[in-house]
Design an enzyme around this catalytic site. Structure first.
Site, mmCIF file in Angstrom:
data_model
loop_
_atom_site.group_PDB
_atom_site.id
_atom_site.type_symbol
_atom_site.label_atom_id
_atom_site.label_comp_id
_atom_site.label_asym_id
_atom_site.label_seq_id
_atom_site.Cartn_x
_atom_site.Cartn_y
_atom_site.Cartn_z
ATOM 1 N N GLU A 1 -6.534 -5.266 4.533
ATOM 2 C CA GLU A 1 -6.933 -4.081 4.097
ATOM 3 C C GLU A 1 -8.101 -4.175 2.935
ATOM 4 O O GLU A 1 -8.944 -3.539 2.817
ATOM 5 C CB GLU A 1 -5.814 -3.494 3.577
ATOM 6 C CG GLU A 1 -6.214 -1.741 3.299
ATOM 7 C CD GLU A 1 -5.086 -1.034 2.283
ATOM 8 O OE1 GLU A 1 -3.940 -1.291 2.695
ATOM 9 O OE2 GLU A 1 -5.561 -0.127 1.783
ATOM 10 N N GLU B 1 -0.141 1.773 9.271
ATOM 11 C CA GLU B 1 -1.286 2.107 9.844
ATOM 12 C C GLU B 1 -1.118 2.738 11.309
ATOM 13 O O GLU B 1 -0.087 1.829 11.919
ATOM 14 C CB GLU B 1 -2.276 1.112 9.913
ATOM 15 C CG GLU B 1 -3.055 0.693 8.371
ATOM 16 C CD GLU B 1 -1.975 -0.246 7.990
ATOM 17 O OE1 GLU B 1 -1.305 -0.994 8.875
ATOM 18 O OE2 GLU B 1 -1.997 -0.407 6.622
ATOM 19 N N HIS C 1 -13.479 5.734 -3.267
ATOM 20 C CA HIS C 1 -12.248 4.855 -2.612
ATOM 21 C C HIS C 1 -12.638 3.308 -3.089
ATOM 22 O O HIS C 1 -11.494 2.602 -2.982
ATOM 23 C CB HIS C 1 -12.148 5.182 -1.224
ATOM 24 C CG HIS C 1 -11.092 4.851 -0.508
ATOM 25 N ND1 HIS C 1 -9.720 5.127 -0.974
ATOM 26 C CD2 HIS C 1 -10.778 3.982 0.691
ATOM 27 C CE1 HIS C 1 -8.624 4.751 -0.114
ATOM 28 N NE2 HIS C 1 -9.461 4.054 0.811
ATOM 29 N N TYR D 1 -9.409 0.756 -4.873
ATOM 30 C CA TYR D 1 -8.892 -0.714 -4.770
ATOM 31 C C TYR D 1 -8.234 -1.357 -5.952
ATOM 32 O O TYR D 1 -7.922 -2.739 -5.616
ATOM 33 C CB TYR D 1 -9.839 -1.387 -3.884
ATOM 34 C CG TYR D 1 -9.639 -1.076 -2.451
ATOM 35 C CD1 TYR D 1 -10.078 0.027 -1.715
ATOM 36 C CD2 TYR D 1 -8.780 -1.854 -1.565
ATOM 37 C CE1 TYR D 1 -9.865 0.581 -0.674
ATOM 38 C CE2 TYR D 1 -8.555 -1.491 -0.078
ATOM 39 C CZ TYR D 1 -9.232 -0.352 0.268
ATOM 40 O OH TYR D 1 -8.528 0.006 1.503
ATOM 41 N N CYS E 1 -5.866 -0.530 -7.048
ATOM 42 C CA CYS E 1 -4.487 -0.670 -6.575
ATOM 43 C C CYS E 1 -3.887 -2.316 -6.273
ATOM 44 O O CYS E 1 -2.955 -2.484 -6.733
ATOM 45 C CB CYS E 1 -4.083 0.074 -5.295
ATOM 46 S SG CYS E 1 -4.971 -0.309 -3.889
ATOM 47 N N CYS F 1 0.889 -1.153 0.077
ATOM 48 C CA CYS F 1 -0.042 -0.150 -0.063
ATOM 49 C C CYS F 1 0.701 1.171 0.041
ATOM 50 O O CYS F 1 1.789 1.636 1.092
ATOM 51 C CB CYS F 1 -1.036 -0.125 1.314
ATOM 52 S SG CYS F 1 -1.874 1.399 1.460
ATOM 53 N N CYS G 1 -3.924 7.079 -1.444
ATOM 54 C CA CYS G 1 -5.368 7.202 -2.081
ATOM 55 C C CYS G 1 -6.472 7.718 -1.242
ATOM 56 O O CYS G 1 -7.038 8.085 -1.813
ATOM 57 C CB CYS G 1 -5.816 5.607 -2.516
ATOM 58 S SG CYS G 1 -4.621 5.021 -3.615
ATOM 59 N N THR H 1 -4.033 4.758 7.659
ATOM 60 C CA THR H 1 -2.905 4.449 6.655
ATOM 61 C C THR H 1 -1.981 5.510 6.465
ATOM 62 O O THR H 1 -2.418 6.741 6.158
ATOM 63 C CB THR H 1 -3.607 4.047 5.325
ATOM 64 O OG1 THR H 1 -4.264 2.754 5.553
ATOM 65 C CG2 THR H 1 -2.588 3.738 4.105
HETATM 66 C C1 FAD Z 1 -5.350 -2.167 6.502
HETATM 67 C C2 FAD Z 1 -6.172 -1.018 6.941
HETATM 68 C C3 FAD Z 1 -6.135 0.368 6.508
HETATM 69 C C4 FAD Z 1 -7.058 1.115 6.896
HETATM 70 N N1 FAD Z 1 -6.725 2.569 6.340
HETATM 71 C C5 FAD Z 1 -7.619 3.516 6.594
HETATM 72 C C6 FAD Z 1 -7.540 4.853 6.513
HETATM 73 O O1 FAD Z 1 -6.575 5.349 5.862
HETATM 74 N N2 FAD Z 1 -8.330 5.944 6.633
HETATM 75 C C7 FAD Z 1 -9.628 5.307 7.256
HETATM 76 O O2 FAD Z 1 -10.276 6.464 7.606
HETATM 77 N N3 FAD Z 1 -9.879 4.248 7.512
HETATM 78 C C8 FAD Z 1 -8.927 3.223 7.341
HETATM 79 N N4 FAD Z 1 -9.281 1.956 7.594
HETATM 80 C C9 FAD Z 1 -10.596 1.573 8.279
HETATM 81 C C10 FAD Z 1 -11.592 0.749 7.594
HETATM 82 O O3 FAD Z 1 -12.345 1.732 6.638
HETATM 83 C C11 FAD Z 1 -12.483 -0.016 8.554
HETATM 84 O O4 FAD Z 1 -11.596 -1.027 8.791
HETATM 85 C C12 FAD Z 1 -13.705 -0.343 8.085
HETATM 86 O O5 FAD Z 1 -14.625 0.668 7.586
HETATM 87 C C13 FAD Z 1 -14.182 -1.421 9.016
HETATM 88 O O6 FAD Z 1 -14.383 -0.983 10.280
HETATM 89 P P1 FAD Z 1 -13.891 -1.784 11.629
HETATM 90 O O7 FAD Z 1 -12.509 -1.951 11.265
HETATM 91 O O8 FAD Z 1 -14.030 -0.741 12.853
HETATM 92 O O9 FAD Z 1 -14.805 -3.023 11.495
HETATM 93 P P2 FAD Z 1 -16.101 -3.008 12.227
HETATM 94 O O10 FAD Z 1 -17.056 -1.773 11.793
HETATM 95 O O11 FAD Z 1 -15.947 -3.339 13.639
HETATM 96 O O12 FAD Z 1 -16.437 -4.390 11.715
HETATM 97 C C14 FAD Z 1 -16.601 -5.714 11.882
HETATM 98 C C15 FAD Z 1 -17.600 -6.368 11.414
HETATM 99 O O13 FAD Z 1 -18.968 -6.260 11.931
HETATM 100 C C16 FAD Z 1 -19.939 -5.727 11.063
HETATM 101 N N5 FAD Z 1 -20.508 -4.621 11.618
HETATM 102 C C17 FAD Z 1 -20.061 -3.532 11.945
HETATM 103 N N6 FAD Z 1 -20.879 -2.637 12.443
HETATM 104 C C18 FAD Z 1 -22.334 -3.264 12.288
HETATM 105 C C19 FAD Z 1 -23.509 -2.907 12.431
HETATM 106 N N7 FAD Z 1 -23.814 -1.604 13.269
HETATM 107 N N8 FAD Z 1 -24.426 -3.796 12.385
HETATM 108 C C20 FAD Z 1 -24.293 -5.126 11.632
HETATM 109 N N9 FAD Z 1 -22.715 -5.529 11.442
HETATM 110 C C21 FAD Z 1 -21.807 -4.670 11.809
HETATM 111 C C22 FAD Z 1 -18.925 -5.644 9.901
HETATM 112 O O14 FAD Z 1 -20.050 -5.743 8.875
HETATM 113 C C23 FAD Z 1 -17.785 -6.466 10.035
HETATM 114 O O15 FAD Z 1 -18.303 -7.552 9.416
HETATM 115 C C24 FAD Z 1 -8.290 0.978 7.234
HETATM 116 C C25 FAD Z 1 -8.391 -0.504 7.450
HETATM 117 C C26 FAD Z 1 -7.446 -1.361 7.320
HETATM 118 C C27 FAD Z 1 -7.829 -2.846 7.914
#
Ligand code: FAD
Length: 506
Positions: free
Chosen positions: A444, A255, A290, A294, A296, A98, A102, A189
């Site tokens: 990711e 991250e 965004h 992906y 990428c 990564c 982006c 990120t």
């Molecule tokens: C390597 C990596 C890089 C990233 N880089 C960035 C970045 O640069 N900037 C940024 O802003 N974000 C970044 N992200 C964040 C990414 O957008 C989030 O990981 C993603 O939105 C999921 O949120 P979470 O990790 O909190 O998981 P969760 O929201 O906890 O999700 C876990 C599971 O629970 C489910 N779930 C969550 N909420 C609910 C609900 N209300 N009802 C039912 N099911 C639910 C989801 O569908 C999923 O299956 C990155 C993530 C990763 C892993």
């Protein structure tokens, strides 16, 4: 002086006062830290590409009248969006990880149209402020970190319903100079490798969430920021001697958790404040850009397919029919991701602010494919690699006067193949499927830009089942069940735009 080359970018990160925790210690020097440096090298490639392939990685800015890095450019046409995708694939090929820019690009693009439409409704001046900010970062050629994801606490509750209000970033004070924000942003990120952080809300907000409806930019070394660096699988290999075991010693992702304690944002860098009803527009436009960014990962896929092909050669089985078929399957999956992403960009349309946005349905499909196909490509790469991908002894054993020659004898592949080269390719496959760069290639791909269910919800919203049922009923000659269907069976904007349904085939 604006930053020009990758080396100038690396130098621009020196001497900043950042509070960073890694392995329970404050990091004194991020730039030369062996775990952090590969991620900086990956961003540096985005500068060098703009020098070596300017047609791909730069664009003329209407704000400065000069060529700027494409990561800082607002898309003015479908072609601009297509070129973003081509640049992303190219950088994935060059780094195998990564390259972290982006999110910032997609944040600026989605804010361009959202601030315009907030101003239109509320008579605010966010859009002008944003343009001033974009012009300034274009002139300095700086890196923007896009911070959307909040820690979110109890996922079933919104920001104002959480036990702790800081689980979503929010405004805690305002004065004549600006606003002060507290909270945190998770999984950020490239945040330490950025010059600016742009915070944005992470979800649809309600009237009770006004204090959480804040967008603003501040320098990555602003007072009140604490970074806690995320561990990656096998990360300490970057601290060992040698460069084989790291798998991809030069490049990595990054991250961190960013904690904000009353971080100040001056009024001229505030781009939304309290207009909670625009949070969903911003999030949806950001994820639209965004999710097709992906593509990428197809650049990383190219590297992994190449590694699988190379190890098959080294093992003496490049012509075996099932090996060739697996390489074909990997390529098919990789190109399927690319096809949806680049098609989404081709099907772009203009917004009121003049910015272009790619097609939403195809962006969802692109990202949804990304949540699955890299895992299958990785599985096939491990299949072709053989068990040595996880049982290979260390580089230190390989360099040992007694063990080394034994390894050279017993880890030989096809005659004439250098054993060290075989080890290097195996380590690269390990790196991308379960080591440091599996973060960027696999997990990711799963969660970045939203977990799989987020795309399914958007696909369901736009899938036009009623309209499709009518197509079937018409052809089958069904009569007399009008009014049985809800919702109405008119083609959606998506169908109109993509297939020209109902508007003369545009
Ligand atoms: C390597 C990596 C890089 C990233 N880089 C960035 C970045 O640069 N900037 C940024 O802003 N974000 C970044 N992200 C964040 C990414 O957008 C989030 O990981 C993603 O939105 C999921 O949120 P979470 O990790 O909190 O998981 P969760 O929201 O906890 O999700 C876990 C599971 O629970 C489910 N779930 C969550 N909420 C609910 C609900 N209300 N009802 C039912 N099911 C639910 C989801 O569908 C999923 O299956 C990155 C993530 C990763 C892993």
């Amino acid at each position: 002086m604006p930053i020009r080359t990758g080396q100038e970018y690396i130098d621009s990160l020196r001497g900043r006062k950042l509070k960073v925790y890694l392995f329970g210690e404050l990091v004194r020097d991020c730039v030369d830290h062996p775990i952090i440096r590969p991620s900086i090298n990956a961003v540096a490639e985005t500068y060098d590409l703009a020098e070596s392939e300017a047609g791909l990685a730069t664009a003329r800015s209407p704000l400065t009248g000069a060529p700027v890095n494409r990561f800082l450019h607002i898309a003015e046409s479908a072609q601009d969006l297509v070129l973003q995708n081509k640049m992303q694939r190219r950088l994935g090929q060059k780094t195998g990880t990564c390259f972290q820019r982006c999110v910032g690009m997609d944040a600026l693009n989605s804010l361009h149209s959202t601030t315009f439409e907030i101003d239109e409704k509320h008579g605010t001046n966010y859009h002008g402020r944003l343009l001033d900010f974009i012009r300034a970062v274009q002139e300095e050629n700086q890196v923007i970190g896009g911070a959307m994801t909040d820690p979110k606490g109890d996922r079933s509750k919104g920001p104002s319903e959480q036990a702790d209000p800081d689980l979503f970033t929010h405004v805690v004070e305002r004065d004549e100079k600006g606003v002060y924000v507290s909270g945190a942003k998770a999984h950020q990120t490239g945040c330490l490798n950025s010059h600016w952080i742009v915070i944005m809300p992470t979800m649809r907000l309600t009237e009770n969430d006004r204090d959480w409806a804040v967008v603003g930019a501040f320098p990555a070394d602003a007072e009140g920021l604490t970074y806690v660096y995320g561990r990656q699988s096998c990360d300490t290999r970057s601290m060992e001697e040698g460069d084989i075991d790291a798998g991809n010693a030069k490049y990595g992702g990054q991250e961190a958790l960013i904690i904000l304690d009353r971080v100040f944002i001056p009024w001229e860098r505030v781009f939304m404040l309290g207009e909670y009803e625009f949070a969903s527009m911003l999030v949806e436009r950001f994820t639209c850009y965004h999710r097709r960014s992906y593509v990428c990962k197809t650049g990383l896929g190219d590297v992994l397919i190449g590694a699988a092909g190379a190890i098959a050669d080294y093992n003496g089985v490049p012509g075996a029919s099932h090996i060739r078929d697996k390489l074909v399957e990997m390529t098919h999956l990789n190109e399927t991701i690319y096809a949806a992403g680049v098609a989404s960009s081709h099907q772009a349309h203009g917004l009121k602010s003049g910015a272009f946005i790619n097609d939403d349905m195809l962006a969802q499909v692109c990202k949804h494919n990304v949540t699955r196909f890299p895992y299958e490509i990785g599985r096939l790469a491990q299949d072709i690699a053989g068990g040595l991908v996880v049982t290979l002894p260390s580089e230190r054993d390989f360099r040992h006067p007694e063990a080394g020659p034994l390894l050279r004898k017993y880890l030989a592949g096809r005659k004439g193949v250098d054993v060290e080269n075989r080890m290097r390719i195996l380590r690269l496959i390990e790196n991308m499927t379960m080591g440091r760069n599996a973060v960027g290639y696999l997990t990711e791909s799963m969660h970045g830009a939203g977990s799989p269910q987020a795309q399914r919800i958007q696909i369901q919203r736009q899938m036009q089942l009623g309209y499709k049922k009518n197509l079937a009923k018409n052809l089958a000659g069904v009569r007399g069940d009008e009014g049985q269907d809800s919702p109405p069976a008119e083609p959606s904007e998506y169908f109109k735009r993509v297939f020209g349904v109902g508007d003369g085939g545009r």
